[in-house]
Design a protein around this motif. Structure first.
Motif, mmCIF file in Angstrom:
data_model
loop_
_atom_site.group_PDB
_atom_site.id
_atom_site.type_symbol
_atom_site.label_atom_id
_atom_site.label_comp_id
_atom_site.label_asym_id
_atom_site.label_seq_id
_atom_site.Cartn_x
_atom_site.Cartn_y
_atom_site.Cartn_z
ATOM 1 N N ILE A 55 0.860 -1.180 0.000
ATOM 2 C CA ILE A 55 0.000 0.000 0.000
ATOM 3 C C ILE A 55 0.901 1.235 0.000
ATOM 4 C CG2 ILE A 55 -1.823 1.206 1.275
ATOM 5 C CD1 ILE A 55 -2.208 -1.648 2.704
ATOM 6 N N ASP A 56 0.623 2.166 -0.929
ATOM 7 C CA ASP A 56 1.496 3.344 -1.034
ATOM 8 C C ASP A 56 1.071 4.440 -0.070
ATOM 9 O OD1 ASP A 56 3.472 2.702 -3.040
ATOM 10 O OD2 ASP A 56 1.788 2.513 -4.412
ATOM 11 N N GLU A 57 1.156 4.165 1.206
ATOM 12 C CA GLU A 57 0.863 5.220 2.182
ATOM 13 C C GLU A 57 1.477 4.873 3.535
ATOM 14 O OE1 GLU A 57 -3.450 5.150 2.158
ATOM 15 O OE2 GLU A 57 -3.429 3.853 3.908
ATOM 16 N N GLY A 58 1.547 5.873 4.396
ATOM 17 C CA GLY A 58 1.990 5.628 5.769
ATOM 18 C C GLY A 58 3.493 5.653 5.967
ATOM 19 N N VAL A 59 4.255 5.782 4.884
ATOM 20 C CA VAL A 59 5.712 5.793 5.001
ATOM 21 C C VAL A 59 6.237 7.095 4.427
ATOM 22 C CG1 VAL A 59 7.847 4.542 4.532
ATOM 23 C CG2 VAL A 59 5.666 3.314 4.565
ATOM 24 N N LYS A 60 7.087 7.758 5.180
ATOM 25 C CA LYS A 60 7.663 9.001 4.702
ATOM 26 C C LYS A 60 9.116 8.753 4.323
ATOM 27 C CE LYS A 60 8.017 13.772 5.945
ATOM 28 N NZ LYS A 60 8.284 14.665 7.046
ATOM 29 N N LEU A 61 9.473 9.147 3.109
ATOM 30 C CA LEU A 61 10.829 8.924 2.613
ATOM 31 C C LEU A 61 11.370 10.228 2.041
ATOM 32 C CD1 LEU A 61 13.215 7.165 1.533
ATOM 33 C CD2 LEU A 61 11.771 6.592 -0.410
ATOM 34 N N THR A 62 12.526 10.645 2.516
ATOM 35 C CA THR A 62 13.124 11.892 2.037
ATOM 36 C C THR A 62 14.544 11.643 1.550
ATOM 37 O OG1 THR A 62 11.983 12.868 3.920
ATOM 38 C CG2 THR A 62 13.361 14.335 2.628
ATOM 39 N N THR A 63 14.822 12.053 0.310
ATOM 40 C CA THR A 63 16.192 12.012 -0.221
ATOM 41 C C THR A 63 16.376 13.289 -1.043
ATOM 42 O OG1 THR A 63 15.741 11.083 -2.400
ATOM 43 C CG2 THR A 63 15.892 9.512 -0.595
ATOM 44 N N PRO A 64 17.607 13.643 -1.341
ATOM 45 C CA PRO A 64 17.761 14.783 -2.252
ATOM 46 C C PRO A 64 17.260 14.400 -3.649
ATOM 47 C CG PRO A 64 19.895 13.803 -1.707
ATOM 48 C CD PRO A 64 18.879 13.102 -0.876
ATOM 49 N N ALA A 72 27.591 8.661 -0.922
ATOM 50 C CA ALA A 72 26.957 8.893 0.377
ATOM 51 C C ALA A 72 25.699 9.723 0.169
ATOM 52 C CB ALA A 72 27.930 9.605 1.322
ATOM 53 N N ILE A 73 24.610 9.026 -0.167
ATOM 54 C CA ILE A 73 23.341 9.711 -0.394
ATOM 55 C C ILE A 73 22.524 9.629 0.895
ATOM 56 C CG2 ILE A 73 21.233 9.731 -1.762
ATOM 57 C CD1 ILE A 73 22.888 8.106 -3.875
ATOM 58 N N PRO A 74 22.170 10.784 1.470
ATOM 59 C CA PRO A 74 21.382 10.722 2.699
ATOM 60 C C PRO A 74 19.956 10.263 2.417
ATOM 61 C CG PRO A 74 21.746 12.999 2.024
ATOM 62 C CD PRO A 74 22.501 12.149 1.057
ATOM 63 N N VAL A 75 19.507 9.257 3.146
ATOM 64 C CA VAL A 75 18.159 8.730 2.987
ATOM 65 C C VAL A 75 17.491 8.760 4.352
ATOM 66 C CG1 VAL A 75 16.792 6.717 2.324
ATOM 67 C CG2 VAL A 75 18.918 7.195 1.125
ATOM 68 N N LYS A 76 16.360 9.470 4.430
ATOM 69 C CA LYS A 76 15.626 9.583 5.690
ATOM 70 C C LYS A 76 14.285 8.917 5.510
ATOM 71 C CE LYS A 76 15.579 13.376 8.336
ATOM 72 N NZ LYS A 76 15.831 14.748 8.811
ATOM 73 N N PHE A 77 13.880 8.123 6.470
ATOM 74 C CA PHE A 77 12.554 7.535 6.367
ATOM 75 C C PHE A 77 11.959 7.354 7.750
ATOM 76 C CE2 PHE A 77 14.313 3.314 7.335
ATOM 77 C CZ PHE A 77 15.611 3.478 6.907
ATOM 78 N N SER A 78 10.639 7.458 7.806
ATOM 79 C CA SER A 78 9.959 7.312 9.077
ATOM 80 C C SER A 78 8.561 6.788 8.831
ATOM 81 C CB SER A 78 9.896 8.654 9.807
ATOM 82 O OG SER A 78 9.177 9.574 9.033
ATOM 83 N N THR A 79 7.962 6.208 9.871
ATOM 84 C CA THR A 79 6.583 5.735 9.769
ATOM 85 C C THR A 79 5.974 5.705 11.160
ATOM 86 O OG1 THR A 79 5.144 3.984 8.985
ATOM 87 C CG2 THR A 79 7.203 3.273 9.968
ATOM 88 N N LYS A 80 4.658 5.879 11.201
ATOM 89 C CA LYS A 80 3.936 5.766 12.474
ATOM 90 C C LYS A 80 3.249 4.404 12.561
ATOM 91 C CE LYS A 80 3.942 10.269 14.078
ATOM 92 N NZ LYS A 80 5.405 10.372 14.145
#
Lengths: 150, 102
Positions: A55-64, A72-80
């Motif tokens: 399911i394409d929801e509920g996950v936050k993903l941030t990259t440049p 060294a590519i910064p990858v940020k991700f979070s989920t509730k």
């Protein structure tokens, strides 16, 4: 009462001593070796979770959007989402899997890592919920200078 | 490895850096002519007072000297408790580090 307390404390300490942390940990390279040799993201997800339905929801993903240095590519991700595991994949390197987090009762699912990508591609983060469903976030980015030396 | 945990509003925020070249199979082939010399961190764990707070299985595609930022609930822990972290590489190298929760 004193004696009972003493006993339970001793037993607790013994239990901890007998099972070292390394044994309790879940090493997915040993549990699911095929995840790490899969060449495509779909194959890797299938080898990990048995399906690619997500399911394409509920996950936050941030990259440049554009990474100057593919090393060294910064990858940020979070989920509730109440998660069991979180896995990171990409399609720019010979194999797809980057890492798998085994979630524990203390986890606050907010992560930040740096990864290598040989060329432009798409990063996929899969969150396996305790409800048995997969949740997904994708991000395509441009890599100016590849980080895997070909 | 360097481990810096910080407790704030019930959440411990951690910044950890492992020292490892993270040599991929392709890099090993180029450098040593042998893919089997690839060596990178494959598993990393962290515990506080014997409780696992982080557990990551990793591949060769993390950056060189990878930095891990993560968070965990701090209700059961206090400032001064130590976060112990360990990693193991594909060829069996190990590394460890500890940091006091500040």
């Amino acid at each position: 009462m004193e004696r009972r307390k003493f006993l339970s404390l001793t037993l607790g300490a013994l239990a901890l001593a007998v099972v070292p942390a390394s044994v309790r940990a879940e090493d997915f390279r040993k549990l699911k070796p095929t995840v790490w040799t899969a060449h495509t993201v779909d194959d890797a997800i299938k080898n990990m979770y048995g399906t690619t339905d997500a399911i394409d929801e509920g996950v936050k993903l941030t990259t440049p959007d554009v990474a100057a240095n593919g090393g060294a590519i910064p990858v940020k991700f979070s989920t509730k989402i109440d998660a069991k595991t979180i896995a990171v994949f990409q399609d720019a390197n010979p194999e797809a899997a980057v890492c798998v987090y085994a979630i524990n009762k203390y986890s606050v699912n907010n992560y930040d890592i740096k990864i290598k990508m040989a060329k432009s591609g798409t990063i996929t983060v899969i969150v396996e919920g305790k409800d048995g469903k997969l949740y997904r976030a994708k991000k395509t980015l441009e890599v100016a200078l590849g980080g895997c030396e070909g | 490895m360097k481990v810096k945990p910080k407790l704030k509003k019930g959440i411990v925020k951690v910044k950890a850096m492992a020292k490892n070249e993270m040599i991929t199979y392709n890099q090993a082939e180029k450098k040593f002519g042998d893919r089997e010399k690839a060596d990178f961190i494959t598993h990393l764990t962290g515990t506080v007072n014997g409780e696992t707070v982080i557990d990551i299985s990793t591949s060769q595609f993390l950056s060189k000297n990878p930095i891990f930022k993560f968070e965990f609930k701090g209700d059961n822990f206090k400032k001064g408790d130590k976060l112990l972290m360990n990693w193991v590489s594909r060829l069996g190298k190990t590394g460890k580090g500890k940091g006091k929760i500040k």
